[in-house]
Design a protein around this motif. Structure first.
Motif, PDB file in Angstrom:
ATOM      1  N   GLY A  99       0.781  -1.238   0.000  1.00  0.00           N
ATOM      2  CA  GLY A  99       0.000   0.000   0.000  1.00  0.00           C
ATOM      3  C   GLY A  99       0.810   1.283   0.000  1.00  0.00           C
ATOM      4  N   PHE A 100       2.120   1.207  -0.196  1.00  0.00           N
ATOM      5  CA  PHE A 100       2.912   2.454  -0.235  1.00  0.00           C
ATOM      6  C   PHE A 100       2.589   3.229  -1.514  1.00  0.00           C
ATOM      7  CE2 PHE A 100       5.311   0.188   2.962  1.00  0.00           C
ATOM      8  CZ  PHE A 100       5.602   1.221   3.853  1.00  0.00           C
ATOM      9  N   SER A 101       2.494   4.559  -1.373  1.00  0.00           N
ATOM     10  CA  SER A 101       2.169   5.383  -2.536  1.00  0.00           C
ATOM     11  C   SER A 101       3.397   6.096  -3.106  1.00  0.00           C
ATOM     12  CB  SER A 101       1.109   6.430  -2.169  1.00  0.00           C
ATOM     13  OG  SER A 101       1.536   7.193  -1.064  1.00  0.00           O
ATOM     14  N   HIS A 102       4.392   6.413  -2.255  1.00  0.00           N
ATOM     15  CA  HIS A 102       5.561   7.175  -2.720  1.00  0.00           C
ATOM     16  C   HIS A 102       6.854   6.566  -2.155  1.00  0.00           C
ATOM     17  CE1 HIS A 102       2.365  10.232  -2.576  1.00  0.00           C
ATOM     18  NE2 HIS A 102       3.057  10.982  -3.391  1.00  0.00           N
ATOM     19  N   ILE A 103       7.886   6.603  -2.983  1.00  0.00           N
ATOM     20  CA  ILE A 103       9.217   6.225  -2.485  1.00  0.00           C
ATOM     21  C   ILE A 103      10.204   7.322  -2.882  1.00  0.00           C
ATOM     22  CG2 ILE A 103      11.088   4.542  -2.560  1.00  0.00           C
ATOM     23  CD1 ILE A 103       9.141   2.413  -3.313  1.00  0.00           C
ATOM     24  N   VAL A 104      10.999   7.757  -1.902  1.00  0.00           N
ATOM     25  CA  VAL A 104      12.110   8.673  -2.211  1.00  0.00           C
ATOM     26  C   VAL A 104      13.378   7.834  -2.184  1.00  0.00           C
ATOM     27  CG1 VAL A 104      13.312  10.789  -1.582  1.00  0.00           C
ATOM     28  CG2 VAL A 104      10.909  10.512  -0.981  1.00  0.00           C
ATOM     29  N   ILE A 105      14.180   7.967  -3.226  1.00  0.00           N
ATOM     30  CA  ILE A 105      15.386   7.140  -3.348  1.00  0.00           C
ATOM     31  C   ILE A 105      16.620   8.020  -3.451  1.00  0.00           C
ATOM     32  CG2 ILE A 105      16.591   5.452  -4.830  1.00  0.00           C
ATOM     33  CD1 ILE A 105      13.679   4.704  -5.802  1.00  0.00           C
ATOM     34  N   SER A 124       6.819   1.842 -13.039  1.00  0.00           N
ATOM     35  CA  SER A 124       6.815   1.674 -11.579  1.00  0.00           C
ATOM     36  C   SER A 124       5.377   1.708 -11.069  1.00  0.00           C
ATOM     37  CB  SER A 124       7.618   2.799 -10.932  1.00  0.00           C
ATOM     38  OG  SER A 124       7.388   2.766  -9.544  1.00  0.00           O
ATOM     39  N   PRO A 125       5.011   0.788 -10.173  1.00  0.00           N
ATOM     40  CA  PRO A 125       3.650   0.831  -9.618  1.00  0.00           C
ATOM     41  C   PRO A 125       3.498   1.945  -8.578  1.00  0.00           C
ATOM     42  CG  PRO A 125       4.903  -0.973  -8.635  1.00  0.00           C
ATOM     43  CD  PRO A 125       5.800  -0.343  -9.664  1.00  0.00           C
ATOM     44  N   ILE A 126       4.597   2.542  -8.169  1.00  0.00           N
ATOM     45  CA  ILE A 126       4.597   3.547  -7.093  1.00  0.00           C
ATOM     46  C   ILE A 126       5.250   4.829  -7.616  1.00  0.00           C
ATOM     47  CG2 ILE A 126       5.398   4.046  -4.731  1.00  0.00           C
ATOM     48  CD1 ILE A 126       5.572   1.165  -4.130  1.00  0.00           C
ATOM     49  N   ALA A 127       4.801   5.976  -7.099  1.00  0.00           N
ATOM     50  CA  ALA A 127       5.456   7.237  -7.466  1.00  0.00           C
ATOM     51  C   ALA A 127       6.884   7.232  -6.903  1.00  0.00           C
ATOM     52  CB  ALA A 127       4.670   8.406  -6.884  1.00  0.00           C
ATOM     53  N   LEU A 128       7.859   7.559  -7.763  1.00  0.00           N
ATOM     54  CA  LEU A 128       9.269   7.549  -7.346  1.00  0.00           C
ATOM     55  C   LEU A 128       9.834   8.966  -7.401  1.00  0.00           C
ATOM     56  CD1 LEU A 128      10.752   4.496  -9.323  1.00  0.00           C
ATOM     57  CD2 LEU A 128       9.752   4.528  -7.032  1.00  0.00           C
ATOM     58  N   ILE A 129      10.615   9.306  -6.386  1.00  0.00           N
ATOM     59  CA  ILE A 129      11.218  10.641  -6.329  1.00  0.00           C
ATOM     60  C   ILE A 129      12.723  10.480  -6.148  1.00  0.00           C
ATOM     61  CG2 ILE A 129      11.282  12.825  -5.044  1.00  0.00           C
ATOM     62  CD1 ILE A 129       8.424  12.059  -4.030  1.00  0.00           C
ATOM     63  N   ASN A 130      13.459  11.203  -6.977  1.00  0.00           N
ATOM     64  CA  ASN A 130      14.920  11.173  -6.874  1.00  0.00           C
ATOM     65  C   ASN A 130      15.366  12.067  -5.709  1.00  0.00           C
ATOM     66  OD1 ASN A 130      17.656  11.332  -7.220  1.00  0.00           O
ATOM     67  ND2 ASN A 130      17.588  12.156  -9.318  1.00  0.00           N
ATOM     68  N   GLY A 131      15.928  11.458  -4.683  1.00  0.00           N
ATOM     69  CA  GLY A 131      16.475  12.225  -3.550  1.00  0.00           C
ATOM     70  C   GLY A 131      17.971  12.444  -3.708  1.00  0.00           C
ATOM     71  N   GLY A 132      18.463  12.381  -4.954  1.00  0.00           N
ATOM     72  CA  GLY A 132      19.889  12.569  -5.246  1.00  0.00           C
ATOM     73  C   GLY A 132      20.445  11.307  -5.874  1.00  0.00           C
ATOM     74  N   ASN A 133      20.919  11.415  -7.154  1.00  0.00           N
ATOM     75  CA  ASN A 133      21.531  10.243  -7.803  1.00  0.00           C
ATOM     76  C   ASN A 133      22.948  10.588  -8.270  1.00  0.00           C
ATOM     77  OD1 ASN A 133      20.372  11.858  -9.891  1.00  0.00           O
ATOM     78  ND2 ASN A 133      20.217  10.131 -11.281  1.00  0.00           N
ATOM     79  N   GLY A 134      23.920  10.128  -7.510  1.00  0.00           N
ATOM     80  CA  GLY A 134      25.322  10.397  -7.844  1.00  0.00           C
ATOM     81  C   GLY A 134      25.555  11.889  -7.981  1.00  0.00           C
ATOM     82  N   MET A 135      26.289  12.248  -9.044  1.00  0.00           N
ATOM     83  CA  MET A 135      26.579  13.672  -9.277  1.00  0.00           C
ATOM     84  C   MET A 135      25.569  14.267 -10.258  1.00  0.00           C
ATOM     85  SD  MET A 135      30.707  13.741  -9.490  1.00  0.00           S
ATOM     86  CE  MET A 135      30.963  12.689 -10.884  1.00  0.00           C
ATOM     87  N   VAL A 136      24.518  13.486 -10.582  1.00  0.00           N
ATOM     88  CA  VAL A 136      23.651  13.866 -11.708  1.00  0.00           C
ATOM     89  C   VAL A 136      22.638  14.943 -11.318  1.00  0.00           C
ATOM     90  CG1 VAL A 136      22.112  13.019 -13.512  1.00  0.00           C
ATOM     91  CG2 VAL A 136      23.959  11.572 -12.705  1.00  0.00           C
TER      92      VAL A 136
END
Ligand code: CP
Length: 330
Positions: A99-105, A124-136
């Motif tokens: 039942g999770f709706s959002h994931i911050v990664i 993705s079945p869930i809303a995904l949010i980038n909480g920082g990916n490498g230097m990108v």
């Protein structure tokens, strides 16, 4: 482009209109204390999956979820089945069925989000949010900073006051995901972006200052960046850091000496600060330092991001419409 992306990987996923909608909702959330018992979001839940350390991003998302009446829990990677070798997509399905709706990664992998982009084989079945990916990129840091500028410069979401304002990013722009997101976002909203720092850390993407004193005198905003020793692969020696502090470290005396007609630039930093390297303690104690304002505004902006993602992306567990939210925020 839908009214809000289901995967927020990059500032490229947002239009100017969507950015303005985020700023407008952040402003509402900043001044209102809606009743959590009636929250349309109370059956939504967030988890934070961080493969790298964090204080600000992780806990401000958790606070942002609470602000909307959502539930929120951290996902400790090392204690999860990921550590037993389970595939990330399988984990996503499991979290979705819980039942999770959002994931911050947060991840060091620059390509982490590629399989989840729109049009890719596995949505993705869930809303995904980038909480920082490498230097990108670190898109939510750039968005919360823009909201902080709006609050500090008393602008509104049409950004008339901020348009044309001059902002200089000082320091380690090469390794900074925050800078890379800002470069896209601030150009989208019409601010003038420059950099200042050692030549070897400049990618030549903007006007560049070799001299911090000149940058101080010509800019409205100084955005100081953390010297990211962990990304320099041991190449930064202590004597190089001393040299860096001499040339590019900001202290109150330097800010005052280079200020024309009392128009001190406001000073921002995404944190964590290397105190005594990019910023002195006396700057942090001064009224020109806005770092804690960034922290406080982060909760409103991140709550706005969570809310718009859920309103505009129907999901098997949660179906909330704009009118309900509007009614709740009245
Ligand atoms: N600004 C930022 O991303 O800080 P954290 O690493 O503490 O999340």
């Amino acid at each position: 482009m839908s009214n809000f992306p289901k995967v927020l990987e990059s500032i490229d996923n947002l239009s100017l209109e969507q950015t303005k909608n985020l700023l407008s909702l952040s402003s509402k959330l900043r001044i209102q204390r809606p009743n959590l018992k009636n929250s349309p979001f109370q059956h939504c839940s967030l988890t934070t999956i961080f493969f790298e350390n964090s204080t600000r991003t992780k806990y401000s998302f958790i606070k942002a979820a609470w602000k909307l009446g959502m539930q929120a829990i951290d996902f400790p990677v090392n204690l999860s089945s990921l550590a037993k070798g389970e595939d990330f997509k399988e984990n996503l399905e499991t979290l979705h069925h819980q039942g999770f709706s959002h994931i911050v990664i947060r991840t060091s992998d620059p390509d982490f989000f590629c399989p989840f982009r729109e049009g890719e084989e596995k949505e993705s079945p869930i809303a995904l949010i980038n909480g920082g990916n490498g230097m990108v990129e670190h898109p939510t840091q750039a968005l919360l900073d823009l909201f902080t500028f709006m609050v500090d410069f008393k602008d509104d979401e049409n950004l008339k006051i901020l348009k044309g304002k001059k902002i200089c990013f000082v320091g380690d722009t090469l390794h900074s995901r925050v800078f890379h997101s800002h470069l896209k976002l601030l150009k989208l909203v019409g601010m003038e972006v420059s950099t200042c720092g050692p030549k070897e850390w400049s990618e030549g993407l903007t006007k560049h200052y070799d001299d911090l004193d000149q940058a101080i005198s010509e800019n409205d905003i100084l955005y100081m960046l953390r010297v990211q020793k962990e990304r320099h692969q041991g190449k930064t020696e202590l004597n190089q850091l001393d040299d860096y502090v001499q040339k590019f470290g900001l202290n109150l005396d330097r800010l005052n000496k280079n200020t024309k007609q009392d128009k001190q630039a406001k000073v921002y930093h995404p944190g964590p600060v290397n105190i005594g390297i990019e910023l002195s303690e006396d700057i942090i104690q001064s009224k020109y330092y806005r770092g804690y304002q960034q922290v406080s505004c982060s909760i409103d902006m991140r709550a706005a991001i969570l809310a718009l993602m859920i309103i505009h992306n129907k999901n098997t567990h949660h179906n909330i419409n704009k009118e309900e939210v509007h009614e709740w925020l009245k």
